[in-house]
Write an enzyme that holds these catalytic residues in place. Structure first.
Site, PDB file in Angstrom:
ATOM      1  N   ASP A   1      37.722  33.426  29.883  1.00  0.00           N
ATOM      2  CA  ASP A   1      36.722  33.317  30.938  1.00  0.00           C
ATOM      3  C   ASP A   1      36.647  31.898  31.494  1.00  0.00           C
ATOM      4  O   ASP A   1      36.813  30.921  30.770  1.00  0.00           O
ATOM      5  CB  ASP A   1      35.358  33.725  30.355  1.00  0.00           C
ATOM      6  CG  ASP A   1      34.244  33.667  31.372  1.00  0.00           C
ATOM      7  OD1 ASP A   1      34.320  34.401  32.366  1.00  0.00           O
ATOM      8  OD2 ASP A   1      33.293  32.884  31.169  1.00  0.00           O
TER       9      ASP A   1
ATOM     10  N   GLU B   1      41.104  33.927  33.815  1.00  0.00           N
ATOM     11  CA  GLU B   1      40.260  34.050  34.995  1.00  0.00           C
ATOM     12  C   GLU B   1      40.207  32.655  35.611  1.00  0.00           C
ATOM     13  O   GLU B   1      39.439  31.797  35.177  1.00  0.00           O
ATOM     14  CB  GLU B   1      38.858  34.529  34.628  1.00  0.00           C
ATOM     15  CG  GLU B   1      38.007  34.792  35.864  1.00  0.00           C
ATOM     16  CD  GLU B   1      36.539  34.455  35.698  1.00  0.00           C
ATOM     17  OE1 GLU B   1      35.736  34.884  36.542  1.00  0.00           O
ATOM     18  OE2 GLU B   1      36.188  33.755  34.727  1.00  0.00           O
TER      19      GLU B   1
END
Length: 747
Positions: free
Chosen positions: A425, A478
């Site tokens: 993330d 990401e």
């Protein structure tokens, strides 16, 4: 439950003891930094031993022999707070047990302070060298046998603490009872406590250099209480997923994942489905195995990506602010239940990818922040150690121990729980020192740039360790910027990820789809621009949870037109996405066109699947996944320019696109055609390189999907005659707001 600081009472010297008044005061005040120097057995003169124990709960105590029955000596209370002392006249170090009388009854126990150091020299060496494989077995609370005695060994990194104690169910959360030993060369406090059982709750009580107390969950805990409770939970040896050896072997031998199908179902376990008749409770891991996994298998997805299930305190963070990077959340069951869920996924032919968060952590008082009274895990300078947007702390990637902690966590989920990948993330926030900061709010690197050199080194280390430890897995970034080489190997200047989310493609194409079709001609480049960089990384095309929250509404809600047109637009968009180069990711609910914005506190609107339009979208997603998995042209060269050719890219006036996909076999061809206006078009010529019959394998306007049923009667034969510089052409009927897939049948 909240531990409280214990104040020393008045000293009562009943029998002589060699302990000084200062030592007694420190012990009873839970402020002694070297408990093994004063507790347990100590030779006080030739032939004389003194045994000391802090037993605040005891009414009386005795020393028993190794048989647990023979009384060696009574213990005398030398302080009202519960400090007991006994004298033994013998030459050798005594082997004894403590008999403790208290209101609840009499108990015979081993004395933790009669044991020598529990962490071995080899383990100390492993900590010094940053051995990420051994790290989870050395630190934390782990079942241990010393000699013939079973118990749990506690070990926690807190190098700047003045004193650390284990506080738990088994000692009434009293920091005086089980202070720990500091291994100075690695800054780790350790203690072996005999006779403990899995399931007991515990924390660490840490007194910092200024005398302040911190009550911390174990950073290496294998299990934790269900929130809002915050204690760690003792757990025995992890039971790994059973029966998936064949899956792991096949995964390791499957070859380059870039050439394999990958359609990912992104899922938040807490809101995929609830049980409203039982207080809107969560489904358990076992119930999810029975309901979620067959559903995803039926829809043809290859993987499930789990929003973070590393234990986290706040439901509203969706798991993206974890406090325990080694414990699956207790919301849905035990670690064994989670292991069974993983095994069941593999038995259903589904890989599991974990959203993993090494970019930041929350400021909850039981978490990592200010762990030993200093910025231990976070960077000390708030310009480098605090996220202004999220109110969270940033790891200090320049510290060896922090990099080891995070890399060990990555390996742990892949090796111990057999997960098939990690989606990391917020990588952009890690890479840039000036991420979401104004001038003066960040510190340049040693070269004056905005690159976080320590974070770059960590990501390369983590990716190398992950791919080395678990063959066949994938790591996914990401990352929303133009940082070069995110999915390239470190020895080629990259960060070492296997894939990267294509955020630019997602933003451009969603923006295009929200325009009324009459205006789309002016924004045609939003659909074509992505091909300029489509092969600069190994991309995944994401329609993720981030696109259905914070007031954005649902995907269906962003489509223009009346009800029929909104569904047609969404179906056409999915067709374009599944035809486009790149692996696929769709957030739960998108597969049946959920109408409202996602709410993490409630179930998806499963009743909608009874509506023909919603059921039609669900049927389309199933068929798109089937084509993606079974047609090599639609997945083998997702990451290679040789697998794609534009046929029609410039027909902005009609909002029509056409392109060719092919796999390693140049004879295997799929033509993808999109008509993104509600106007059907007859006799539209699309050039193709080879003759033959082109079968219509997907038509998003099919009546089975809720469309109008306009199409090409199942197949079209290529005719001689050039179109778009190709020797043959297909004369197609283009349905309104639809995407066609036409696969060439070999002559």
């Amino acid at each position: 439950m909240r531990p409280t600081e214990n104040k020393p009472g008045a000293t009562q010297k009943v029998v002589p003891t060699t302990l000084s008044q200062a030592e007694i005061t420190a012990l009873v005040g839970a402020d002694h930094g070297d408990p093994f120097a004063v507790l347990g057995p100590h030779r006080v003169s030739v032939g004389t031993w003194e045994v000391r124990a802090m037993l605040p709960e005891a009414d009386a105590a005795r020393l028993l022999g190794a048989d647990g029955e023979t009384v060696l000596a009574p213990m005398v209370r030398v302080h009202t707070a519960g400090l007991f002392v006994a004298r033994l006249g013998q030459a050798d170090r005594p082997d004894y047990r403590l008999q403790v009388e208290r209101a609840a009854g009499t108990e015979v126990r081993h004395d933790p302070y009669a044991f020598f150091a529990a962490i071995t020299d080899d383990e100390i060496a492993a900590l010094k060298t940053g051995d990420t494989a051994a790290y989870p077995d050395i630190l934390g609370a782990r079942p241990t046998r010393l000699g013939e005695i079973d118990g749990f060994r506690f070990a926690v990194w807190a190098p700047n603490a003045r004193r650390v104690s284990v506080i738990a169910d088994f000692n009434d959360w009293d920091g005086r009872c089980h202070p720990m030993r500091l291994r100075h060369d690695v800054g780790v406090w350790e203690l072996f406590v005999p006779g403990l059982s899995p399931g007991m709750r515990y924390k660490y009580e840490i007194r910092d250099a200024h005398g302040n107390l911190h009550f911390k969950a174990d950073p290496l805990a294998l299990a934790a209480e269900a929130p809002p409770a915050t204690a760690s939970v003792l757990h025995g040896p992890l039971r790994r997923p059973a029966g998936d050896d064949a899956w792991l072997d096949e995964r390791g031998q499957a070859g380059d994942p870039r050439r394999r199908p990958m359609a990912i179902y992104e899922c938040h376990l807490g809101s995929w489905a609830r049980v409203p008749e039982e207080g809107n409770r969560y489904l358990t891991y076992r119930e999810l195995s029975e309901r979620l996994l067959p559903y995803v298998r039926d829809l043809g997805f290859t993987h499930i990506e789990l929003l973070p299930i590393t234990e986290y305190p706040f439901d509203g963070s969706w798991g993206y602010q974890p406090v325990s990077l080694f414990a699956p959340t207790r919301r849905f069951g035990t670690p064994e239940d989670f292991a069974d869920f993983v095994a069941a996924a593999h038995a259903n032919g589904i890989g599991l990818i974990l959203d993993w968060v090494p970019g930041h952590f929350p400021n909850d008082p039981h978490g990592l922040a200010d762990f030993d009274g200093t910025e231990l895990y976070e960077h000390a300078d708030p310009r480098q150690g605090f996220h202004l947007d999220w109110g969270t702390y940033i790891y200090n990637y320049g510290r060896d121990e922090v990099r080891t902690f995070l890399t060990a966590s990555a390996r742990f989920w892949l090796e111990r729980y057999h997960l098939d990948g990690l989606r990391v993330d917020a990588v952009a926030s890690m890479l840039y020192l000036d991420y979401s900061r104004q001038p003066g709010e960040w510190v340049p690197n040693r070269y004056g740039g905005n690159e976080n050199l320590e974070a770059i080194a960590f990501l390369r280390q983590m990716n190398h360790a992950a791919y080395t430890a678990a063959p066949g897995i994938v790591t996914i970034a990401e990352e929303s910027t133009a940082w070069p080489g995110v999915s390239r190997p470190p020895d080629h200047g990259g960060l070492g990820f296997g894939f990267k989310w294509n955020m630019g493609w997602m933003h451009d194409t969603l923006r295009y789809m929200q325009y009324d079709p009459v205006h789309r001609r002016f924004h045609h480049h939003d659909l074509t621009f992505g091909m300029l960089y489509a092969f600069s990384e190994n991309y995944i095309l994401p329609l993720s949870h981030d696109e259905v929250v914070h007031g954005k509404g649902s995907l269906l809600g962003r489509m223009p037109g009346d009800r029929w047109q909104r569904f047609a637009n969404l179906r056409a968009y999915y067709g374009f996405m599944w035809g486009h180069p790149g692996k696929k990711l769709l957030f739960m609910g998108g597969e049946f066109a959920q109408e409202r914005e996602w709410d993490h506190d409630t179930s998806l609107d499963w009743h909608l699947t009874g509506d023909p339009f919603h059921a039609g979208v669900q049927r389309l997603v199933r068929d798109l996944n089937g084509a993606h998995r079974t047609v090599p042209a639609l997945h083998e060269r997702d990451c290679e320019p040789e697998g794609f050719e534009w046929i029609v890219s410039d027909d902005a006036a009609n909002s029509v696109l056409a392109f060719l996909r092919q796999g390693s076999d140049a004879e295997d061809i799929v033509i993808v055609v999109c008509n993104l206006t509600p106007v059907p078009r007859e006799g539209y010529a699309v050039g193709v390189p080879r003759p033959g019959i082109y079968r219509e394998i997907i038509n998003t306007d099919a009546s089975a999907y809720g469309g109008s049923g306009v199409g090409n009667l199942g197949a079209v034969e290529a005719r001689e005659g050039a179109a778009q510089s190709r020797p043959y052409h297909l004369s197609l009927t283009l349905p309104p707001l639809a995407t066609l897939f036409l696969r060439r049948i070999r002559p």
